[in-house]
Design an enzyme around this catalytic site. Structure first.
Site, PDB file in Angstrom:
ATOM      1  N   SER A  69      11.858  23.644 -19.813  1.00  0.00           N
ATOM      2  CA  SER A  69      11.165  25.028 -20.031  1.00  0.00           C
ATOM      3  C   SER A  69      11.911  25.684 -21.119  1.00  0.00           C
ATOM      4  O   SER A  69      13.113  25.506 -21.165  1.00  0.00           O
ATOM      5  CB  SER A  69      10.842  25.627 -18.621  1.00  0.00           C
ATOM      6  OG  SER A  69      10.411  27.109 -18.886  1.00  0.00           O
ATOM      7  N   TYR A  84      14.268  28.569 -10.560  1.00  0.00           N
ATOM      8  CA  TYR A  84      13.528  27.678 -11.438  1.00  0.00           C
ATOM      9  C   TYR A  84      14.327  27.772 -12.675  1.00  0.00           C
ATOM     10  O   TYR A  84      14.567  26.762 -13.267  1.00  0.00           O
ATOM     11  CB  TYR A  84      12.401  28.511 -11.537  1.00  0.00           C
ATOM     12  CG  TYR A  84      11.369  27.702 -12.696  1.00  0.00           C
ATOM     13  CD1 TYR A  84      10.886  26.753 -12.484  1.00  0.00           C
ATOM     14  CD2 TYR A  84      11.376  28.102 -14.118  1.00  0.00           C
ATOM     15  CE1 TYR A  84       9.692  26.020 -13.292  1.00  0.00           C
ATOM     16  CE2 TYR A  84      10.448  27.518 -14.932  1.00  0.00           C
ATOM     17  CZ  TYR A  84       9.684  26.535 -14.320  1.00  0.00           C
ATOM     18  OH  TYR A  84       8.774  25.595 -15.474  1.00  0.00           O
TER      19      TYR A  84
END
Ligand SMILES: NC(=O)c1ccc[n+]([C@@H]2O[C@H](COP(=O)([O-])OP(=O)(O)OC[C@H]3O[C@@H](n4cnc5c(N)ncnc54)[C@H](O)[C@@H]3O)[C@@H](O)[C@H]2O)c1
Length: 259
Positions: free
Chosen positions: A139, A152
């Protein structure tokens, strides 16, 4: 001629959104795809829609025994595997001081553990044949920080790091490993309230150079490139698919900034 003709691919988290787009695109490009996910109904429906070129297997990527079944399935049916896309992931929002250890551990187990187990299980099968490609979906949160996503971000930085290690350890045995770093993508994870794209873009994407969310297929095309022989000399690279989000920032009011 398809870019993945005759290849066998495993796509984790392939039942919906980005993973489903990847499975569809890979089949369109000639691959046979094993869709692996915890969403049994959606995964089965997608595999059925894709016909003989796809199959579904229940897999919680954080469980090693499930990975052994996936590997056995690929070897029994096709004698091996050519492509692995470690796409499955979860996101839990919360300020760092409000994040429980259990939440941190679950996010790490799925996002990092899943990627780790996928490579640990499937790379030896690829290396035995001297060829293969692994794409790890990280990401832009694996390249910078952001509020409310401590667990995350930690997981996606780890995926980026694991990718470098794997590129070194597997590269000299014919297996390339690269990471993809999506920005905001219009999926249940990226747009959890299912807001209309125009609203979402106006609210959250004015500071992104392309001024919009991405589509799942735009990420799938990046994975296709890295999985295919078009990327034959690309190993250990990180490819952002983020509309320029990580390219830098604007000085508002100065020339070149959006008005
Ligand atoms: N949507 C975004 O804005 C965005 C941005 C950057 C990175 N990503 C990453 O892209 C990947 C795909 O995300 P998405 O947006 O399509 O999310 P999504 O939530 O729509 O899909 C994730 C898929 O992973 C599956 N999954 C979750 N836990 C699993 C497990 N333990 N085992 C197997 N499958 C599991 C889900 O069932 C689902 O099908 C994720 O790794 C995510 O972190 C997404």
């Amino acid at each position: 001629m398809g870019k993945l003709d005759g290849k066998v691919a495993v796509v984790t988290g392939g039942a919906r959104a980005m993973g489903a787009a990847t499975a569809r695109l890979f089949v369109a490009e000639g691959a046979w795809v094993l869709i692996a996910d915890v969403l049994d109904d959606a995964g089965r429906a997608l595999a059925q829609a894709l016909g003989d070129a796809a199959s579904f297997q229940h897999l919680d990527v954080s469980e090693e025994a499930g990975w052994a079944r996936v590997a056995a399935d690929c070897v029994d049916r096709f004698g091996g595997v050519d492509v692995l896309v470690n796409n499955a992931g979860i996101l839990k929002f919360g300020a760092l001081v409000d994040t429980s250890l259990a939440d941190l551990q679950r996010v790490l187990a799925v996002n990092v553990g899943g990627c780790f187990l996928g490579m640990k299980t499937m790379a030896p099968i690829m290396m035995a044949k001297g060829r293969g490609a692994i794409v790890n979906i990280s990401s832009i949160d694996g390249m910078k920080g952001a509020n409310s996503i401590g667990a995350y971000a930690a997981s996606k930085w780890a995926v980026r790091g694991l990718t470098k290690v794997a590129a070194l350890e597997f590269g000299h045995r014919g297996v390339r490993v690269n990471s993809v770093h999506p920005g905001g993508i219009d999926t249940p994870m990226g747009n959890p309230r299912g807001m209309p794209a125009a609203e979402m873009n106006a609210l959250h994407y004015k500071g992104v150079p392309l001024q919009r969310m991405g589509e799942s297929m735009e990420v799938a095309r990046a994975s296709l490139f890295l999985a295919s022989d078009d990327a034959s000399y690309i190993n250990g690279a990180e490819l952002t698919v983020d509309g320029g989000w990580t390219a830098g920032h604007y000085y508002p009011g100065y020339p070149g900034a959006p008005v």
